[in-house]
Design an enzyme around this catalytic site. Sequence first.
Site, PDB file in Angstrom:
ATOM      1  N   TYR A  10       0.831  -1.215   0.000  1.00 29.14           N
ATOM      2  CA  TYR A  10       0.000   0.000   0.000  1.00 29.14           C
ATOM      3  C   TYR A  10       0.864   1.264   0.000  1.00 29.14           C
ATOM      4  CZ  TYR A  10      -3.040  -3.610   2.109  1.00 29.14           C
ATOM      5  OH  TYR A  10      -3.720  -4.766   2.410  1.00 29.14           O
ATOM      6  N   TYR A 138     -13.996  -5.388   4.577  1.00 35.58           N
ATOM      7  CA  TYR A 138     -12.678  -5.794   4.100  1.00 35.58           C
ATOM      8  C   TYR A 138     -12.476  -7.245   4.511  1.00 35.58           C
ATOM      9  CZ  TYR A 138      -7.691  -6.420   3.614  1.00 35.58           C
ATOM     10  OH  TYR A 138      -6.461  -6.923   3.257  1.00 35.58           O
ATOM     11  N   ASP A 240     -16.105 -13.658   9.576  1.00 35.90           N
ATOM     12  CA  ASP A 240     -14.681 -13.395   9.395  1.00 35.90           C
ATOM     13  C   ASP A 240     -14.181 -12.745  10.675  1.00 35.90           C
ATOM     14  OD1 ASP A 240     -12.188 -12.401   8.825  1.00 35.90           O
ATOM     15  OD2 ASP A 240     -12.730 -11.520   6.894  1.00 35.90           O
ATOM     16  N   LYS A 269      -4.536 -13.414  11.763  1.00 33.64           N
ATOM     17  CA  LYS A 269      -3.845 -12.356  12.496  1.00 33.64           C
ATOM     18  C   LYS A 269      -3.340 -12.809  13.875  1.00 33.64           C
ATOM     19  CE  LYS A 269      -5.095  -8.389   9.873  1.00 33.64           C
ATOM     20  NZ  LYS A 269      -6.258  -8.236   9.008  1.00 33.64           N
TER      21      LYS A 269
HETATM   22  C1  LIG Z   1      -6.427  -8.750   7.625  1.00 37.86           C
HETATM   23  C2  LIG Z   1      -7.741  -9.329   7.314  1.00 37.86           C
HETATM   24  C3  LIG Z   1      -7.879 -10.347   6.351  1.00 37.86           C
HETATM   25  C4  LIG Z   1      -6.716 -10.839   5.533  1.00 37.86           C
HETATM   26  O1  LIG Z   1      -5.728 -11.444   6.286  1.00 37.86           O
HETATM   27  P1  LIG Z   1      -4.224 -11.547   5.691  1.00 37.86           P
HETATM   28  O2  LIG Z   1      -3.507 -12.400   6.670  1.00 37.86           O
HETATM   29  O3  LIG Z   1      -3.709 -10.155   5.606  1.00 37.86           O
HETATM   30  O4  LIG Z   1      -4.342 -12.186   4.345  1.00 37.86           O
HETATM   31  C5  LIG Z   1      -9.136 -10.896   6.165  1.00 37.86           C
HETATM   32  N1  LIG Z   1     -10.203 -10.458   6.854  1.00 37.86           N
HETATM   33  C6  LIG Z   1     -10.107  -9.484   7.781  1.00 37.86           C
HETATM   34  C7  LIG Z   1     -11.322  -9.074   8.536  1.00 37.86           C
HETATM   35  C8  LIG Z   1      -8.881  -8.873   8.028  1.00 37.86           C
HETATM   36  O5  LIG Z   1      -8.793  -7.890   8.936  1.00 37.86           O
END
Ligand SMILES: *Cc1c(COP(=O)(O)O)cnc(C)c1O
Length: 420
Positions: A10, A138, A240, A269
């Site tokens: 980015y 996202y 998610d 994460k």
């Molecule tokens: C960061 C994130 C992702 C992607 O994870 P990466 O390990 O960066 O590929 C997917 N969903 C959410 C809600 C995120 O915050």
Amino acid sequence: MLDNTLWYPYTQMKTATKYPTVEKGQGEFLYLDDEKEVVDGLSSWWSTIHGYNHPKLNSALSKQLLNFSHVMLGGLTHQPAENFAKKIVEITPAGLNHVFFSDSGSVAVEVALKMSIQYWANQGEVNKVKFLSLRNSYHGDTFKAMEIGDDSDFQESFQHALNKGFYLNTPTGGFNATETELKDDFDALERMLSNHGHEIAAFILEPIVQCAGGFKIYSPLYLNAASRLCEKYKVLLVFDEVATGFGRTGKFFAAEHSDIVPDIMVLGKALTAGYLGHAATVTKSKVFNAFLGTSYEQAFMHGPTFMGNPLSCAVGLESIEVFNDENYLNKINHITSTLKNELNHFKHPEVLCTKVIGAIGVIEVKDQESLSNFREYALQHGVWLRPFGKYLYTAPPYIIGEKQLLKITTTMKNWFTIKT
Ligand SMILES: *Cc1c(COP(=O)(O)O)cnc(C)c1O
């Protein structure tokens, strides 16, 4: 100028000025060029919940390293992956019983989407191939994750190449919205599902807080409605929790603000405490069982090279032990109170609003220009923060001391009140 060999994320490589070099991390501190100490307000994109260089995590990792660092999970198995999967089932809401590992959050989202499509196909429903998601969401940077996302910062350059699905507005009214206030959102959801349910494989959303999508907080009641209506119209429900998981919203998982258990939950994460990239897609038996059968084609067709990596599993397992043994939910509670004290009543002409939930504190400005050069300002004041768009936010490691947390919030507020 940045070095042009290493291509940063980015980042406009032509205009970006040199980034600080990290020389060491310890606890909630990063040490930059020439030992400059800064407090980490971001947990390295929500991941380093125990801070840096944690002795117990280091030791779990070294122990596994001396045993074996990697082995394929196709045709072989090992204790770290088995134990970690069991632990994940134990800590996630009851009913989530099966764990599929992958190497990043985006891939774990892709896995959830592929699982949803194949779940229906295995039952002869080959038209259910689209996805429903929320505006401002996202879900990662890989292709399908971009398509289900709705965040112009991340996708603007690809709009013309994306095959988009269906979207609903982020539910209105914030965390405490009532059934009455949410009625329009419930109606829109029901209309969407009754019109398009036959072509939708799954509804994917970040429960309670849309994080990278702009810290939009909504009511747990919406999750109840989503669960009920998805059931009614035969659509899988996917949470998610890549960003919201592991205590970030004040509960172990954001789903626990409600009593809804999704069909599929995605973790990433903080799953491995920022030590190694790993992620998990966790499912109910209803989903898992749809892949059982005598034919190979019915099995789930996915297998990242590094899935179940033993180093990741060993450190992830230890991370959860420390989280529970040291009562991190209590630490997070303290962070919430401090953030609320510091931010809830903060007002300034350039500030639109402030938001606090769990260990997330946000100052939202009216015009993103208000935040330009904040990063440099914060570094000068010994704080590592990186605003995006209109959001100046902190998501600190949970081990942060009170004094350091106040340093972060003070820096956030001083930027507006005593600009230098
Ligand atoms: C960061 C994130 C992702 C992607 O994870 P990466 O390990 O960066 O590929 C997917 N969903 C959410 C809600 C995120 O915050």
